[in-house]
Design a protein around this motif. Structure first.
Motif, mmCIF file in Angstrom:
data_model
loop_
_atom_site.group_PDB
_atom_site.id
_atom_site.type_symbol
_atom_site.label_atom_id
_atom_site.label_comp_id
_atom_site.label_asym_id
_atom_site.label_seq_id
_atom_site.Cartn_x
_atom_site.Cartn_y
_atom_site.Cartn_z
ATOM 1 N N THR A 1 1.987 7.355 5.827
ATOM 2 C CA THR A 1 3.003 7.608 4.806
ATOM 3 C C THR A 1 2.590 8.817 3.985
ATOM 4 O O THR A 1 1.482 8.866 3.443
ATOM 5 C CB THR A 1 3.185 6.395 3.880
ATOM 6 O OG1 THR A 1 3.777 5.313 4.629
ATOM 7 C CG2 THR A 1 4.114 6.737 2.713
ATOM 8 N N ASP B 1 11.494 5.442 -2.101
ATOM 9 C CA ASP B 1 10.739 4.376 -2.768
ATOM 10 C C ASP B 1 9.272 4.477 -2.348
ATOM 11 O O ASP B 1 8.896 4.067 -1.249
ATOM 12 C CB ASP B 1 11.316 3.012 -2.384
ATOM 13 C CG ASP B 1 10.674 1.861 -3.129
ATOM 14 O OD1 ASP B 1 9.533 2.013 -3.620
ATOM 15 O OD2 ASP B 1 11.295 0.784 -3.208
ATOM 16 N N ILE C 1 6.641 2.858 -3.376
ATOM 17 C CA ILE C 1 5.974 1.565 -3.194
ATOM 18 C C ILE C 1 6.308 0.980 -1.834
ATOM 19 O O ILE C 1 5.428 0.495 -1.104
ATOM 20 C CB ILE C 1 6.361 0.593 -4.331
ATOM 21 C CG1 ILE C 1 5.810 1.125 -5.658
ATOM 22 C CG2 ILE C 1 5.826 -0.808 -4.056
ATOM 23 C CD1 ILE C 1 6.250 0.331 -6.881
ATOM 24 N N ALA C 2 7.560 1.051 -1.445
ATOM 25 C CA ALA C 2 7.945 0.592 -0.108
ATOM 26 C C ALA C 2 7.257 1.423 0.964
ATOM 27 O O ALA C 2 6.838 0.894 2.007
ATOM 28 C CB ALA C 2 9.460 0.665 0.049
ATOM 29 N N SER D 1 3.573 0.260 1.485
ATOM 30 C CA SER D 1 3.310 -1.175 1.625
ATOM 31 C C SER D 1 2.749 -1.557 2.994
ATOM 32 O O SER D 1 1.968 -2.507 3.099
ATOM 33 C CB SER D 1 4.581 -1.984 1.336
ATOM 34 O OG SER D 1 5.597 -1.649 2.267
ATOM 35 N N GLU D 2 3.115 -0.837 4.036
ATOM 36 C CA GLU D 2 2.622 -1.164 5.375
ATOM 37 C C GLU D 2 1.866 -0.004 6.004
ATOM 38 O O GLU D 2 1.660 0.032 7.213
ATOM 39 C CB GLU D 2 3.782 -1.601 6.270
ATOM 40 C CG GLU D 2 4.465 -2.878 5.795
ATOM 41 C CD GLU D 2 5.555 -3.343 6.749
ATOM 42 O OE1 GLU D 2 5.702 -2.718 7.820
ATOM 43 O OE2 GLU D 2 6.235 -4.330 6.423
ATOM 44 N N LEU E 1 1.631 2.775 -7.872
ATOM 45 C CA LEU E 1 1.263 2.308 -6.535
ATOM 46 C C LEU E 1 0.095 1.327 -6.549
ATOM 47 O O LEU E 1 -0.255 0.766 -5.501
ATOM 48 C CB LEU E 1 0.880 3.499 -5.654
ATOM 49 C CG LEU E 1 1.936 4.589 -5.444
ATOM 50 C CD1 LEU E 1 1.357 5.707 -4.588
ATOM 51 C CD2 LEU E 1 3.187 4.020 -4.802
ATOM 52 N N ASP F 1 -0.666 -1.807 -7.465
ATOM 53 C CA ASP F 1 -0.572 -3.173 -6.930
ATOM 54 C C ASP F 1 -0.357 -3.171 -5.425
ATOM 55 O O ASP F 1 -0.994 -3.949 -4.688
ATOM 56 C CB ASP F 1 0.560 -3.935 -7.622
ATOM 57 C CG ASP F 1 0.250 -4.242 -9.084
ATOM 58 O OD1 ASP F 1 -0.932 -4.169 -9.469
ATOM 59 O OD2 ASP F 1 1.198 -4.531 -9.840
ATOM 60 N N ALA F 2 0.515 -2.295 -4.944
ATOM 61 C CA ALA F 2 0.793 -2.243 -3.510
ATOM 62 C C ALA F 2 -0.448 -1.821 -2.725
ATOM 63 O O ALA F 2 -0.726 -2.364 -1.641
ATOM 64 C CB ALA F 2 1.946 -1.276 -3.229
ATOM 65 N N LEU F 3 -1.222 -0.890 -3.263
ATOM 66 C CA LEU F 3 -2.407 -0.421 -2.553
ATOM 67 C C LEU F 3 -3.518 -1.466 -2.555
ATOM 68 O O LEU F 3 -4.350 -1.490 -1.641
ATOM 69 C CB LEU F 3 -2.909 0.883 -3.173
ATOM 70 C CG LEU F 3 -1.979 2.085 -3.001
ATOM 71 C CD1 LEU F 3 -2.541 3.298 -3.743
ATOM 72 C CD2 LEU F 3 -1.766 2.422 -1.531
ATOM 73 N N ILE G 1 -3.062 -4.489 -2.021
ATOM 74 C CA ILE G 1 -2.728 -5.387 -0.914
ATOM 75 C C ILE G 1 -2.987 -4.719 0.433
ATOM 76 O O ILE G 1 -3.661 -5.285 1.306
ATOM 77 C CB ILE G 1 -1.247 -5.832 -1.014
ATOM 78 C CG1 ILE G 1 -1.030 -6.620 -2.306
ATOM 79 C CG2 ILE G 1 -0.846 -6.658 0.209
ATOM 80 C CD1 ILE G 1 0.421 -6.912 -2.611
ATOM 81 N N SER G 2 -2.490 -3.512 0.612
ATOM 82 C CA SER G 2 -2.583 -2.863 1.926
ATOM 83 C C SER G 2 -3.904 -2.143 2.157
ATOM 84 O O SER G 2 -4.364 -2.012 3.288
ATOM 85 C CB SER G 2 -1.429 -1.868 2.100
ATOM 86 O OG SER G 2 -1.437 -0.881 1.072
#
Length: 275
Positions: free
Chosen positions: A6, A55, A57-58, A61-62, A82, A84-86, A88-89
Motif C-alpha cells: 500500500t 481511505d 486506514i482501509a 489494514s491488510e 494510522l 491503531d490499524a498498524l 494490528i497489521s
C-alpha cells in the motif's frame, strides 16, 4: 504469493515505484495506492490496474508493506490516524520522505518497534534509472531488508548505508543531484546557442553526450578521473576546457553545493522532529 503493498500517497515517486514494479512483473492486484485526489487515483487505475482508495486506514489494514510517499510536512497528520490499524497489521514501513528519522516516524506511528526502512530515491526512478539510498536499524530482520531492497531496485540501483545520517549525504549526491545535471545541460545548451547552434541541436547534442558519458562511466573499468584524462589530448581542445573549469573552481563549486544540500537535509530533519 506477492506481498500486499500500500502506497500512502500516489504522486510521481509513488507511481514511479509501483509502475516499475508492474513493468518487472509484480502483480498489479497486489498494489494499493491512496490519495485524496480521486482524479489521480482514477488515472492510476486505468493505467496500471492497481487498487485505489481515499481511505488510508482501509489501505493499510491488510498490507504487508506500507510505503509512506507523502510530503514530509504533512507526514505527521497522515501517520497519527494510522496508529491503531498498524498495531494490528504490523507491516513493514518504508518511508521515502526526506528528513524524517526513523525515531520520529516511530513516534508518529505510535510504536517505535514497528519495522521501518528509510530510503532516499531520486526522480530518474520515473524512467527506471533511479539511485536509491536505504537505511534500516540493526534490529530489522534480514527478510525485511531483502524485501525493501527488492522493491526499490525495480526502479534503479539501491545502496544501503550503515548510519542514518548518511542519508543526508545520499540526498546531496543522488537525491537532489538530478537537478545539478539538468543545470549543466541547460548551461551547455545555452553555450551551444551562443556558439551558433540551434537550440534543438544544442539540446540534443548535450543530452546525448551526457547519456553516453554516464553509460561509459557505468560500464568502464576506469574511474571518472581516468576517463576524463583519456578524452584530453596535450594542448588540445578538451584540455583547454578542463583548465578553464579548474581555474573557475569547479570542484569547489560542486563541493560547496553538495555541502549546502547536506546541511539543509540535516536542518530539515531537526525542523520536522521539533514540529
Amino acid at each position: 504469493m506477492a506481498s500486499q503493498l500500500t502506497f500512502i500517497g500516489a504522486g510521481n515517486m509513488a507511481s514511479a515505484i509501483f509502475g516499475g514494479l508492474i513493468d518487472n512483473g509484480y502483480p498489479a492486484e497486489a498494489i494499493t495506492a491512496t490519495s485524496p485526489d480521486e482524479d489521480m487515483l482514477k488515472q492510476h487505475r486505468a493505467r496500471y490496474g492497481i487498487q485505489t482508495t481515499s481511505d488510508n486506514i482501509a489501505g493499510v489494514s491488510e498490507a504487508d508493506v506500507v510505503i509512506l510517499a507523502v510530503k514530509p510536512q504533512i507526514m505527521r497528520q497522515v501517520c497519527e490516524p494510522l496508529q491503531d490499524a498498524l498495531q494490528i497489521s504490523r507491516p513493514l514501513i518504508i518511508s521515502i520522505a526526506a528528513g524524517l528519522t526513523i525515531e520520529t516516524l516511530g513516534q508518529w506511528l505510535g510504536d517505535d518497534s514497528l519495522p521501518i526502512v528509510r530510503c532516499m530515491p531520486n526522480t530518474p526512478a520515473l524512467v527506471g534509472e533511479g539511485a536509491t539510498g536505504l537505511y534500516a536499524p540493526s534490529g530489522l530482520g534480514e527478510s525485511h531488508r531483502a524485501l525493501a531492497g527488492e522493491l526499490l531496485s525495480a526502479v534503479g540501483i539501491v545502496e544501503w548505508v550503515e548510519e542514518e545520517t548518511l542519508l543526508s549525504a545520499v540526498t546531496a549526491i543522488a537525491g537532489s543531484a538530478p537537478a545539478y545535471f539538468f543545470y549543466m545541460l541547460e548551461a551547455m545548451e545555452n553555450a551551444g546557442v551562443e556558439r551558433g547552434l540551434s537550440r534543438d541541436t544544442a539540446r540534443r547534442l548535450a543530452i546525448q553526450t551526457a547519456l553516453g558519458a554516464a553509460h561509459m562511466a557505468k560500464e568502464s573499468e576506469h574511474d571518472p578521473k581516468t576517463l576524463k584524462q583519456q578524452v584530453m589530448s596535450p594542448k588540445g581542445t578538451t584540455e583547454r576546457a578542463i583548465a578553464s573549469f579548474e581555474q573557475a573552481g569547479f570542484e569547489k563549486m560542486v563541493d560547496d553545493a553538495t555541502l549546502a544540500c547536506f546541511d539543509r537535509a540535516e536542518s530539515l530533519a531537526r525542523e520536522l522532529r521539533d514540529q
